[in-house]
Design a protein around this motif. Structure first.
Motif, PDB file in Angstrom:
ATOM      1  N   ASP A  37       8.801  23.052 105.104  1.00 45.92           N
ATOM      2  CA  ASP A  37       8.371  21.513 105.137  1.00 45.92           C
ATOM      3  C   ASP A  37       9.084  20.962 106.460  1.00 45.92           C
ATOM      4  O   ASP A  37       8.233  20.412 107.373  1.00 45.92           O
ATOM      5  N   LEU A  38      10.212  21.258 106.707  1.00 43.88           N
ATOM      6  CA  LEU A  38      10.907  20.911 107.686  1.00 43.88           C
ATOM      7  C   LEU A  38      11.705  21.604 108.883  1.00 43.88           C
ATOM      8  O   LEU A  38      11.823  22.699 108.475  1.00 43.88           O
ATOM      9  N   CYS A  39      11.504  21.262 110.024  1.00 44.94           N
ATOM     10  CA  CYS A  39      12.200  22.196 111.202  1.00 44.94           C
ATOM     11  C   CYS A  39      13.675  22.412 111.042  1.00 44.94           C
ATOM     12  O   CYS A  39      14.477  21.278 110.485  1.00 44.94           O
ATOM     13  N   ALA A  40      14.162  23.365 110.917  1.00 41.21           N
ATOM     14  CA  ALA A  40      15.656  24.064 110.607  1.00 41.21           C
ATOM     15  C   ALA A  40      16.671  23.400 111.722  1.00 41.21           C
ATOM     16  O   ALA A  40      17.686  23.052 111.549  1.00 41.21           O
ATOM     17  N   GLU A  41      15.895  22.858 112.869  1.00 39.50           N
ATOM     18  CA  GLU A  41      16.967  22.339 113.836  1.00 39.50           C
ATOM     19  C   GLU A  41      16.747  21.026 113.820  1.00 39.50           C
ATOM     20  O   GLU A  41      17.892  20.098 114.068  1.00 39.50           O
ATOM     21  N   CYS A  42      15.798  20.056 114.036  1.00 44.91           N
ATOM     22  CA  CYS A  42      15.311  18.610 114.337  1.00 44.91           C
ATOM     23  C   CYS A  42      15.310  17.837 112.904  1.00 44.91           C
ATOM     24  O   CYS A  42      15.538  16.600 113.131  1.00 44.91           O
ATOM     25  N   GLY A  43      14.757  18.619 111.959  1.00 44.78           N
ATOM     26  CA  GLY A  43      14.307  18.104 110.478  1.00 44.78           C
ATOM     27  C   GLY A  43      13.126  17.386 110.580  1.00 44.78           C
ATOM     28  O   GLY A  43      12.648  16.652 109.410  1.00 44.78           O
ATOM     29  N   GLU A  44      12.317  17.427 111.458  1.00 42.63           N
ATOM     30  CA  GLU A  44      10.905  16.927 111.638  1.00 42.63           C
ATOM     31  C   GLU A  44       9.946  17.701 110.848  1.00 42.63           C
ATOM     32  O   GLU A  44      10.139  18.986 110.650  1.00 42.63           O
ATOM     33  N   ARG A  45       9.021  17.010 109.959  1.00 40.97           N
ATOM     34  CA  ARG A  45       8.098  18.125 109.316  1.00 40.97           C
ATOM     35  C   ARG A  45       7.302  18.631 110.242  1.00 40.97           C
ATOM     36  O   ARG A  45       6.918  18.241 111.494  1.00 40.97           O
ATOM     37  N   LEU A  46       6.799  19.767 109.348  1.00 39.49           N
ATOM     38  CA  LEU A  46       6.117  20.912 110.203  1.00 39.49           C
ATOM     39  C   LEU A  46       4.744  20.725 110.111  1.00 39.49           C
ATOM     40  O   LEU A  46       3.910  21.493 109.588  1.00 39.49           O
ATOM     41  N   THR A  47       3.985  19.445 110.574  1.00 44.15           N
ATOM     42  CA  THR A  47       2.835  19.067 110.502  1.00 44.15           C
ATOM     43  C   THR A  47       1.798  19.918 111.220  1.00 44.15           C
ATOM     44  O   THR A  47       0.848  20.270 110.814  1.00 44.15           O
ATOM     45  N   ASP A  48       2.227  20.656 112.416  1.00 40.44           N
ATOM     46  CA  ASP A  48       1.586  21.567 113.079  1.00 40.44           C
ATOM     47  C   ASP A  48       1.777  22.913 113.098  1.00 40.44           C
ATOM     48  O   ASP A  48       1.689  23.816 114.116  1.00 40.44           O
ATOM     49  N   ARG A  93      10.350  31.027 120.541  1.00 36.61           N
ATOM     50  CA  ARG A  93      11.034  32.384 119.802  1.00 36.61           C
ATOM     51  C   ARG A  93      10.672  32.260 118.387  1.00 36.61           C
ATOM     52  O   ARG A  93      10.141  31.353 117.800  1.00 36.61           O
ATOM     53  N   GLY A  94      10.626  33.498 117.949  1.00 40.41           N
ATOM     54  CA  GLY A  94       9.849  33.572 116.749  1.00 40.41           C
ATOM     55  C   GLY A  94       8.661  33.829 116.399  1.00 40.41           C
ATOM     56  O   GLY A  94       7.779  33.817 117.639  1.00 40.41           O
ATOM     57  N   GLU A  95       8.208  34.232 115.102  1.00 38.24           N
ATOM     58  CA  GLU A  95       6.773  34.450 114.963  1.00 38.24           C
ATOM     59  C   GLU A  95       5.950  33.256 114.541  1.00 38.24           C
ATOM     60  O   GLU A  95       6.573  32.509 113.542  1.00 38.24           O
ATOM     61  N   PRO A  96       4.900  32.861 115.059  1.00 35.50           N
ATOM     62  CA  PRO A  96       4.214  31.815 115.003  1.00 35.50           C
ATOM     63  C   PRO A  96       3.501  31.793 113.421  1.00 35.50           C
ATOM     64  O   PRO A  96       3.096  32.634 113.050  1.00 35.50           O
ATOM     65  N   VAL A  97       3.548  30.544 112.785  1.00 33.97           N
ATOM     66  CA  VAL A  97       2.984  30.311 111.368  1.00 33.97           C
ATOM     67  C   VAL A  97       2.286  28.946 111.742  1.00 33.97           C
ATOM     68  O   VAL A  97       2.833  28.099 111.971  1.00 33.97           O
ATOM     69  N   SER A  98       0.982  29.060 111.615  1.00 37.19           N
ATOM     70  CA  SER A  98      -0.020  28.113 111.632  1.00 37.19           C
ATOM     71  C   SER A  98       0.279  27.052 110.359  1.00 37.19           C
ATOM     72  O   SER A  98       0.845  27.383 109.422  1.00 37.19           O
ATOM     73  N   ALA A  99      -0.479  25.751 110.786  1.00 34.10           N
ATOM     74  CA  ALA A  99      -0.437  24.798 109.785  1.00 34.10           C
ATOM     75  C   ALA A  99      -1.014  25.210 108.273  1.00 34.10           C
ATOM     76  O   ALA A  99      -0.385  24.909 107.149  1.00 34.10           O
ATOM     77  N   GLN A 100      -2.262  25.943 108.756  1.00 35.96           N
ATOM     78  CA  GLN A 100      -2.947  26.283 107.488  1.00 35.96           C
ATOM     79  C   GLN A 100      -2.165  27.368 106.627  1.00 35.96           C
ATOM     80  O   GLN A 100      -2.046  27.385 105.386  1.00 35.96           O
ATOM     81  N   GLU A 101      -1.586  28.411 107.246  1.00 37.88           N
ATOM     82  CA  GLU A 101      -0.605  29.219 106.789  1.00 37.88           C
ATOM     83  C   GLU A 101       0.577  28.627 105.900  1.00 37.88           C
ATOM     84  O   GLU A 101       0.785  28.981 104.752  1.00 37.88           O
ATOM     85  N   LEU A 102       0.940  27.692 106.791  1.00 38.40           N
ATOM     86  CA  LEU A 102       2.263  27.011 105.825  1.00 38.40           C
ATOM     87  C   LEU A 102       1.914  26.115 104.621  1.00 38.40           C
ATOM     88  O   LEU A 102       2.448  26.272 103.790  1.00 38.40           O
ATOM     89  N   ALA A 103       0.458  25.623 104.619  1.00 40.82           N
ATOM     90  CA  ALA A 103       0.030  24.911 103.599  1.00 40.82           C
ATOM     91  C   ALA A 103      -0.254  26.036 102.378  1.00 40.82           C
ATOM     92  O   ALA A 103       0.162  25.532 101.418  1.00 40.82           O
ATOM     93  N   GLU A 104      -0.748  27.113 102.835  1.00 44.53           N
ATOM     94  CA  GLU A 104      -0.899  28.249 101.780  1.00 44.53           C
ATOM     95  C   GLU A 104       0.285  28.708 101.185  1.00 44.53           C
ATOM     96  O   GLU A 104       0.625  28.905  99.899  1.00 44.53           O
ATOM     97  N   LEU A 105       1.376  28.747 101.864  1.00 47.35           N
ATOM     98  CA  LEU A 105       2.728  29.364 101.405  1.00 47.35           C
ATOM     99  C   LEU A 105       3.256  28.158 100.499  1.00 47.35           C
ATOM    100  O   LEU A 105       3.854  28.747  99.561  1.00 47.35           O
TER     101      LEU A 105
END
Length: 237
Positions: free
Chosen positions: A157-168, A186-198
């Protein structure tokens, strides 16, 4: 609090067989995951070279275990089998997923510590596999929930650094999921659609998850993101 070394005496606990090691001289050593006791090694001596407990010491067997703590060892005296999940063996993907969950639990759950929440999660995962939920979704759900129970799961749900919601969407890094701004590619991209699925996979209650996971879902989404969860266990070592 249950002590690491139990007082001498007799005990009866419900749980499951996580691992079994066979010895021609000493019989079997079983890693039992039990209510209130957590995972504990138990000795199951053979009788004249034969296994006197039959199939009750097979991994994935759930039952009520009768135990005796001697001055030196914890011994199995008998088992009343409640569920053996034999039906999983008709589905190779399901039984392989179950075995991986058992191997993961045996490796990561602390020995001799009460862990009833993880025990309930493991039972739920096997029931979900028996109910023909997609194995790759069950495996992701269980792995993330086990990490979450240990306090080291990456937030979906939230960014590990700034705490903002991962809406995108975001990016999987060793420190957690980061938003696109903080990750700096840095790191592997995860789309908003994938995040919603997970998020659906890990947050739905047991009964709703069973219905939801039977629907057609994107297999690759779970397989690739499951691989990203494994390194988080090393953060505890």
């Amino acid at each position: 609090m249950i002590p690491i070394r139990l007082p001498q005496g007799y005990y009866t606990k419900t749980g499951t067989v996580l691992l079994r090691r066979d010895s021609s001289r000493e019989g079997q050593s079983l890693l039992l995951f039990m209510r209130e006791f957590g995972p504990r090694w138990v000795s199951a001596p053979s009788a004249t070279g034969k296994n006197r407990f039959g199939g009750s010491t097979e991994p994935m067997t759930w039952g009520e275990f009768s135990l005796y703590q001697s001055p030196s060892k914890l011994y199995l005296q008998g088992t009343e089998v409640k569920e053996d999940f034999l039906t999983l063996r008709s589905s190779p993907p399901a039984v392989l997923a179950a075995l991986r969950l058992y191997k993961l639990t045996a490796k990561e759950a602390p020995l001799n510590c009460e862990n009833d929440a993880a025990l309930r999660m493991l039972w739920s995962a096997l029931v979900q596999l028996r109910e023909k939920c997609q194995p790759y979704i069950v495996e992701f759900r269980y792995t993330w929930k086990l990490l979450n129970l240990m306090g080291i799961a990456p937030s979906l749900d939230l960014c590990a650094e700034c705490g903002e919601r991962l809406t995108d969407g975001g990016r999987f890094t060793q420190e957690g999921m980061r938003c696109r701004r903080c990750s700096q590619d840095r790191g592997e991209p995860v789309s908003a659609q994938e995040l919603a699925e997970l998020k659906g996979a890990v947050s739905l209650p047991h009964d709703k998850f069973i219905l939801w996971s039977r629907e057609t879902r994107e297999k690759d989404c779970y397989i690739k993101n499951l691989k990203k969860l494994s390194p988080y266990f090393s953060n505890m070592r």
